[in-house]
Write an enzyme that holds these catalytic residues in place. Structure first.
Site, PDB file in Angstrom:
ATOM      1  N   GLU A  79       0.816  -1.205   0.000  1.00  0.00           N
ATOM      2  CA  GLU A  79       0.000   0.000   0.000  1.00  0.00           C
ATOM      3  C   GLU A  79       0.856   1.265   0.000  1.00  0.00           C
ATOM      4  O   GLU A  79       0.637   2.178  -0.772  1.00  0.00           O
ATOM      5  CB  GLU A  79      -0.917   0.010   1.211  1.00  0.00           C
ATOM      6  CG  GLU A  79      -1.845   1.196   1.207  1.00  0.00           C
ATOM      7  CD  GLU A  79      -3.024   0.977   2.127  1.00  0.00           C
ATOM      8  OE1 GLU A  79      -4.016   1.668   1.948  1.00  0.00           O
ATOM      9  OE2 GLU A  79      -2.939   0.108   3.014  1.00  0.00           O
ATOM     10  N   ASP A  80       1.839   1.282   0.874  1.00  0.00           N
ATOM     11  CA  ASP A  80       2.544   2.537   1.111  1.00  0.00           C
ATOM     12  C   ASP A  80       3.820   2.685   0.291  1.00  0.00           C
ATOM     13  O   ASP A  80       4.435   3.716   0.306  1.00  0.00           O
ATOM     14  CB  ASP A  80       2.921   2.651   2.596  1.00  0.00           C
ATOM     15  CG  ASP A  80       1.680   2.643   3.467  1.00  0.00           C
ATOM     16  OD1 ASP A  80       0.589   2.834   2.907  1.00  0.00           O
ATOM     17  OD2 ASP A  80       1.800   2.440   4.683  1.00  0.00           O
ATOM     18  N   ASP A 261     -20.109  -7.686  40.545  1.00  0.00           N
ATOM     19  CA  ASP A 261     -19.238  -8.776  40.069  1.00  0.00           C
ATOM     20  C   ASP A 261     -18.228  -8.271  39.048  1.00  0.00           C
ATOM     21  O   ASP A 261     -18.287  -8.554  37.870  1.00  0.00           O
ATOM     22  CB  ASP A 261     -20.041  -9.972  39.531  1.00  0.00           C
ATOM     23  CG  ASP A 261     -21.088  -9.552  38.532  1.00  0.00           C
ATOM     24  OD1 ASP A 261     -21.396  -8.345  38.453  1.00  0.00           O
ATOM     25  OD2 ASP A 261     -21.590 -10.422  37.808  1.00  0.00           O
TER      26      ASP A 261
END
Ligand code: MN
Length: 721
Positions: A79-80, A261
């Site tokens: 992608e980059d 609880d």
């Protein structure tokens, strides 16, 4: 810690976890990613490579295989950076390349904020990731991004958090990966409701000592009891994660101080039998709250989770939850689907997708819970694929049946989009409109106001009834004239090839009953309906056939028994089932009685009769297959009809007088000659073409014999072409 140390640390850990892991490959992947991201920085100023290494760490923590770790290191490369699929495949194999590619694709999805889209998105994410490891790597990626989200702009923080809460955390849950799910939820909540989150953090902080003391006490009490009883155990105690407390507060409309609880104790033992034994001891030591015991061992949760749960009241009157499970159940609870790789490590370094899917399928199909149905269906999208999920360019998900085309997509958006469609782009590239859409495709429909609307053959390219109805609607409305022409053409062709044309055209009563049956006021309306696809030709033909048979039976009954039912033909040829219809003899092969013949329903008018051995019959195009029909010589009629024309070709040596002799024989046999011409070829040969009228094949054969006996005649053949 600098990067070199960080990766060494990672590799050391991998080696410890799985001695058979390919650490050279992991190091090479790191070098690759490091080079690819060289010079890039994250929002906080760190070198970018910190992110993929951190993602890889989470993947190692999950226990995934070498390929997944490599893919984790390189998950942002495509992608980059300029790094491409082929390069990764070449260096690391297609398995790693496919993983990186899969994660990249998931990253390219856009999420809309509409709630009703979320379920589709979750399904699609799973469907798109052909390999479940893609999802796991994506979860690791998302987890690290969420851990470091504070450096993002505020708006981005919120939208990423919402996405994480709505999509990734539920997926982690469904894959049984509790640990990741909890962390994702808490990190998201912190951005989505900072005030509510802080309220819980502060509340827990206020009660921290109290909780710690209480948990210590409980651990000791239970531990001692189990040790005395000889049950090997390991006990951990914790405060529940923030989002689960948050949900309780909102569901019960209580403040943090009213939620009791909050503490949970986990007991891990060696066998299933021990689990139930421990439960007995715990219920001896503490008073159980009725209705809170859950046996997820005999009935596991849809995501494969197994444990015994009970909530009991402690000495100070504060309730707490106890979870009891074996080590194996614990791994499954923490790592879910990923535990599959954890277990398999060292056993086999290669595991095929198929095996993995078989395992997941088994896991899912063993679940009975109806809540699980959606998820099972979602997984099945991939495993059995009957659905496909695609995107609009804006990022909205469109869910279509498998095999659907851009035409279906266009009509799914709006009928106006479909009607104006001129073409399409798939993932930014021009594609054919009958392309079968694939999961994750981004589909862009090209439209024009000038277009004349949908084409009729689109009806053969679509899968959805929505598109079908809208296209038909358009044809009905927009082009009545064309519909009538098209409908008439379609019906006529089918009537002819079914040999019902004459019956239908010449018998108004048959026409009428067909129109009445289908509710059309006129023949024109019927044509129009056929034209726009409102009724199929087959339906009409079937009705015409039924009516024709009925009418014939009626005629037979009404006719005196003495009359022979006879088909009469003016042409000397009976066309199958039709009897007397317009017939002409093909010029190419000039058939005569005695020849094997076949009929061709012409586009213009009537039936053209050919010899079966005619080249035009043999070379007929496949689209014309339906036009060929059976025909036969009408024995009764041939005697009446005088002559049939046919053509002969006589080849000769170019001897003077051959032509005369040929003419002589024709005259002696009283044969009418329509055309006669001879020409001389080179090398001393000649050709004579003759067109004559004969009564039939026997006369012609006799004639050919006589012609062949002439001196200088080489051959006599019937002409075809
Ligand atoms: Mn990333």
């Amino acid at each position: 810690m600098d990067m070199k140390t960080k990766i060494d640390f990672l590799i050391e850990r991998v080696q410890k976890q799985n001695p058979s892991a390919n650490v050279e490959k992991i190091r090479a992947a790191y070098e690759c990613a490091s080079a690819a991201h060289e010079g890039q920085r994250r929002k906080n100023g760190d070198p970018y490579i910190i992110h993929p290494v951190s993602v890889a760490e989470i993947i190692v923590e999950m226990g995934l295989d070498t390929d997944s770790i490599c893919a984790g290191l390189m998950h942002d490369c495509m992608e980059d950076t300029d790094f491409q699929y082929d390069q990764i495949a070449e260096k690391f194999g297609t398995s790693v390349a496919n993983l990186v590619d899969g994660v990249t694709r998931l990253g390219q999805l856009h999420y809309s904020k509409e709630q009703e889209q979320m379920e589709d998105l979750r399904k699609m994410l799973i469907a798109m990731a052909k390999d479940i490891r893609v999802i796991l790597i994506k979860l690791a990626d998302r987890l690290h991004n969420m851990r470091t989200i504070e450096f993002m702009p505020e708006e981005k923080q919120r939208s990423k958090s919402l996405e994480t809460m709505e999509i990734y955390a539920p997926i982690a849950h469904r894959l049984g990966m509790q640990r990741i799910k909890w962390e994702l939820e808490d990190l998201s909540l912190q951005r989505l409701d900072p005030v509510g989150y802080q309220e819980i953090v502060d509340g827990l902080e206020r009660q921290r000592n109290e909780h710690a003391e209480m948990l210590e006490r409980i651990k000791k009490t239970i531990g001692t009891k189990l040790d005395e009883s000889g049950i090997r155990n390991s006990i951990s105690a914790r405060v529940k994660h923030i989002y689960s407390i948050y949900r309780k507060m909102y569901a019960q409309n209580k403040s943090i101080d009213e939620i009791y609880d909050i503490c949970a104790v986990r007991v891990i033992v060696e066998s299933v039998a021990d689990c139930y034994n421990v439960l007995g001891y715990v219920h001896d030591l503490y008073k159980p709250i009725p209705g809170r015991f859950k046996d997820y061992i005999s009935t596991p949760k849809p995501n494969g989770y197994r444990s015994l749960h009970t909530t009991v009241i402690g000495r100070s009157g504060v309730p707490f939850e106890v979870q009891i499970r074996t080590e194996e159940m614990h791994k499954m609870a923490e790592y879910g689907v990923a535990a599959h790789w954890k277990y398999k490590q060292g056993v086999s370094s290669k595991d095929s997708n198929e095996e993995t899917y078989a395992w997941i399928r088994q896991l899912l199909e063993s679940q009975q819970d109806t809540e699980a149905e959606d998820f099972i269906k979602a997984i099945k999208v991939d495993l059995f694929s009957d659905e496909v999920f695609v995107f609009t360019p804006k990022g909205d998900v469109v869910n279509l049946p498998a095999g659907a085309t851009p035409i279906d997509f266009a009509y799914g958006i709006h009928s106006a989009v479909g009607n104006r469609m001129t073409g399409c782009k798939i993932n930014g590239r021009i594609a054919s409109i009958d392309y079968a859409l694939q999961n994750g495709d981004i589909v862009e429909i090209l439209t024009s106001k000038e277009t004349r609307g949908p084409k009729r053959d689109w009806l053969n390219m679509i899968k959805t009834s929505e598109a079908r109805n809208k296209i038909k609607q358009w044809f009905k409305k927009e082009c009545r004239e064309e519909n009538i022409v098209q409908g008439r053409e379609d019906l006529d062709r089918e009537l002819r090839s079914s040999l019902l044309y004459t019956h239908f055209m010449e018998k108004p009563e048959i026409q009428q009953s067909v129109l009445t049956k289908f509710g059309y006021p006129s023949l024109e309306e019927l044509y129009a309906a056929i034209g726009y696809g409102g009724i199929t030709v087959t339906k009409v033909i079937n009705k015409v056939r039924d009516e024709t048979i009925r009418a014939r039976k009626k005629e037979e009954v009404n006719q005196p028994l003495t009359t022979n039912k006879q088909v009469k033909s003016d042409s000397g040829v009976i066309v199958e089932d039709i009897g007397n219809c317009k017939v002409k003899f093909a010029r190419c092969c000039t058939p005569i009685p005695g020849d094997d013949i076949i009929g061709y329903i012409t586009r213009g008018y009537g039936v053209s009769v050919h010899r079966k051995d005619c080249v035009n019959v043999k070379n007929s195009s496949p689209e014309d297959r339906d036009r060929w029909i059976k025909v036969a010589w009408d024995a009764n009629h041939i005697e009446v009809k005088e002559r049939f024309s046919t053509a002969l070709q006589v080849s000769t040596t170019d001897r003077m007088g051959v032509m005369n002799e040929v003419l002589q024989i024709l005259a002696n046999n009283h044969i009418n000659v329509r055309d006669f011409n001879g020409k001389t070829l080179s090398e001393g040969f000649g050709i004579i073409n003759i067109v004559i009228d004969v009564t039939g094949l026997s006369q012609l054969d006799a004639l050919i014999k006589k012609l062949r006996s002439i001196k200088g005649v080489i051959n006599v053949v019937r002409q075809s072409t």
